[in-house]
Design a protein around this motif. Structure first.
Motif, PDB file in Angstrom:
ATOM      1  N   TRP A   1       0.811  -1.212   0.000  1.00  0.00           N
ATOM      2  CA  TRP A   1       0.000   0.000   0.000  1.00  0.00           C
ATOM      3  C   TRP A   1       0.849   1.269   0.000  1.00  0.00           C
ATOM      4  O   TRP A   1       0.437   2.305  -0.525  1.00  0.00           O
ATOM      5  CB  TRP A   1      -0.942  -0.001   1.206  1.00  0.00           C
TER       6      TRP A   1
ATOM      7  N   GLU B   1      -4.972   1.479 -10.236  1.00  0.00           N
ATOM      8  CA  GLU B   1      -3.538   1.279 -10.003  1.00  0.00           C
ATOM      9  C   GLU B   1      -3.264  -0.149  -9.523  1.00  0.00           C
ATOM     10  O   GLU B   1      -2.295  -0.783  -9.946  1.00  0.00           O
ATOM     11  CB  GLU B   1      -3.049   2.296  -8.962  1.00  0.00           C
ATOM     12  N   LEU B   2      -4.141  -0.669  -8.663  1.00  0.00           N
ATOM     13  CA  LEU B   2      -3.986  -2.052  -8.216  1.00  0.00           C
ATOM     14  C   LEU B   2      -4.161  -3.033  -9.360  1.00  0.00           C
ATOM     15  O   LEU B   2      -3.426  -4.023  -9.467  1.00  0.00           O
ATOM     16  CB  LEU B   2      -5.011  -2.353  -7.105  1.00  0.00           C
TER      17      LEU B   2
ATOM     18  N   TYR C   1     -10.909  -4.642  -5.498  1.00  0.00           N
ATOM     19  CA  TYR C   1      -9.992  -5.448  -6.305  1.00  0.00           C
ATOM     20  C   TYR C   1     -10.731  -6.719  -6.678  1.00  0.00           C
ATOM     21  O   TYR C   1     -11.254  -7.410  -5.805  1.00  0.00           O
ATOM     22  CB  TYR C   1      -8.714  -5.770  -5.521  1.00  0.00           C
TER      23      TYR C   1
ATOM     24  N   ARG D   1      -0.966  -3.079 -11.352  1.00  0.00           N
ATOM     25  CA  ARG D   1       0.191  -3.625 -10.646  1.00  0.00           C
ATOM     26  C   ARG D   1       0.054  -5.102 -10.337  1.00  0.00           C
ATOM     27  O   ARG D   1       1.029  -5.844 -10.309  1.00  0.00           O
ATOM     28  CB  ARG D   1       0.433  -2.880  -9.342  1.00  0.00           C
TER      29      ARG D   1
ATOM     30  N   SER E   1       3.442   1.917  -1.624  1.00  0.00           N
ATOM     31  CA  SER E   1       4.061   2.236  -2.916  1.00  0.00           C
ATOM     32  C   SER E   1       3.095   2.886  -3.895  1.00  0.00           C
ATOM     33  O   SER E   1       3.503   3.317  -4.971  1.00  0.00           O
ATOM     34  CB  SER E   1       4.630   0.956  -3.543  1.00  0.00           C
ATOM     35  N   LEU E   2       1.813   2.976  -3.542  1.00  0.00           N
ATOM     36  CA  LEU E   2       0.838   3.562  -4.447  1.00  0.00           C
ATOM     37  C   LEU E   2       1.071   5.063  -4.610  1.00  0.00           C
ATOM     38  O   LEU E   2       1.385   5.765  -3.645  1.00  0.00           O
ATOM     39  CB  LEU E   2      -0.581   3.319  -3.928  1.00  0.00           C
ATOM     40  N   LYS E   3       0.907   5.562  -5.816  1.00  0.00           N
ATOM     41  CA  LYS E   3       1.163   6.972  -6.121  1.00  0.00           C
ATOM     42  C   LYS E   3      -0.066   7.860  -5.888  1.00  0.00           C
ATOM     43  O   LYS E   3       0.053   9.019  -5.486  1.00  0.00           O
ATOM     44  CB  LYS E   3       1.616   7.117  -7.582  1.00  0.00           C
ATOM     45  N   THR E   4      -1.251   7.318  -6.169  1.00  0.00           N
ATOM     46  CA  THR E   4      -2.470   8.128  -6.153  1.00  0.00           C
ATOM     47  C   THR E   4      -2.735   8.829  -4.822  1.00  0.00           C
ATOM     48  O   THR E   4      -3.133  10.006  -4.817  1.00  0.00           O
ATOM     49  CB  THR E   4      -3.680   7.264  -6.539  1.00  0.00           C
TER      50      THR E   4
ATOM     51  N   ILE F   1      -7.110   4.377  -7.300  1.00  0.00           N
ATOM     52  CA  ILE F   1      -6.338   3.354  -6.579  1.00  0.00           C
ATOM     53  C   ILE F   1      -6.719   1.968  -7.087  1.00  0.00           C
ATOM     54  O   ILE F   1      -5.860   1.100  -7.293  1.00  0.00           O
ATOM     55  CB  ILE F   1      -6.561   3.461  -5.066  1.00  0.00           C
TER      56      ILE F   1
ATOM     57  N   GLN G   1      -1.390   2.713   5.213  1.00  0.00           N
ATOM     58  CA  GLN G   1      -0.685   3.871   4.666  1.00  0.00           C
ATOM     59  C   GLN G   1      -1.178   5.115   5.380  1.00  0.00           C
ATOM     60  O   GLN G   1      -2.368   5.245   5.684  1.00  0.00           O
ATOM     61  CB  GLN G   1      -0.915   3.997   3.166  1.00  0.00           C
TER      62      GLN G   1
END
Length: 247
Positions: free
Chosen positions: A79, A242-243, A203, A246, A81-84, A239, A110
């Motif tokens: 968690w 993004e998941l 997810y 990844r 490492s997520l950019k958003t 997010i 996070q």
């Protein structure tokens, strides 16, 4: 080599180990990294793909994560490492949180605070009862009915402030509203003077976490909640995307 080792099986497992570390790799990259000839690597990858352990996208191979991880609480997402979430923090200059449900608690995965350069480690790992926070409430509201029933009956509904929900029937009605509107608000229910807005993170069509923004009530005024809510909901969708990319 041990007398009991099976060479082909060992090579197949080496490929799985490599893909766990590197995520997306081509046939050439795999054969080079493991010192396999391309024909051997191709045959092994074809077998793993046919057995659904590996997925091929264009020329890249990756692990089929669903083969290894079952359930929304066991997938080891990174968690931090997520950019958003950083974008939301920078835009609003308020704390940003990501939490997951473990048993009846929300566990912080996070936490970002100004200047939003790196995770705020002291609060990562903190636990709190799910019913007292926007993070917990929005996750509970989006669980499958059978999951929610199993957890809801075990919630203590202990009181943290005068605003905390302590009536089970009212709380269940509150969760229904949250599920329909797509977000939750903690209006001084955990800490006096703090307001929080959270939206679910999905997810594979299952809720696995929530993202939230929190700040003092004098800054997060009720007149600003609609705009902030829309931003948090938008970030939760980003997010999720993004998941998907990844993992």
């Amino acid at each position: 080599m041990s007398n009991y080792e099976v060479a082909a099986l060992k090579k197949g497992l080496q490929i799985l180990d490599l893909l766990q570390e590197e995520e997306f790799l081509t046939l050439t990259e795999i054969s080079t990294a493991l010192s396999f000839n391309k024909t051997t690597a191709f045959r092994l990858l074809s077998t793993l793909e046919n057995m659904n352990y590996v997925i091929k996208k264009d020329k890249y191979f990756k692990l089929n994560e669903g083969k290894f991880y079952q359930g929304h609480s066991t997938r080891p997402f990174d968690w931090t490492s997520l950019k958003t979430p950083y974008q939301l923090g920078v835009e609003e200059s308020e704390g940003v949180y990501i939490g997951v449900l473990e048993n009846n608690d929300v566990v912080m995965k996070q936490m970002l605070k100004p200047p939003f350069k790196e995770p705020f480690q002291p609060e990562i790992g903190d636990r709190s009862p799910a019913h007292i926070s926007a993070l917990g409430k929005v996750i509970l509201a989006n669980l499958q009915p059978a999951e929610l029933e199993g957890i809801s009956s075990c919630l203590s509904l202990s009181q943290a402030t005068d605003q905390t929900f302590i009536d089970r029937e009212l709380f269940e009605q509150h969760l229904d509203i949250i599920q329909k509107q797509g977000f939750a608000i903690d209006d001084e229910e955990r800490f006096v003077g703090v307001r929080c807005i959270a939206a679910p993170v999905f997810y594979k069509d299952r809720v696995i976490a929530a993202v939230a923004i929190a700040g003092p009530v004098d800054k997060m005024k009720k007149t600003l909640l609609r705009g902030l809510t829309n931003k948090v909901k938008a970030v939760s969708k980003e997010i999720t995307k993004e998941l998907d990319l990844r993992y």
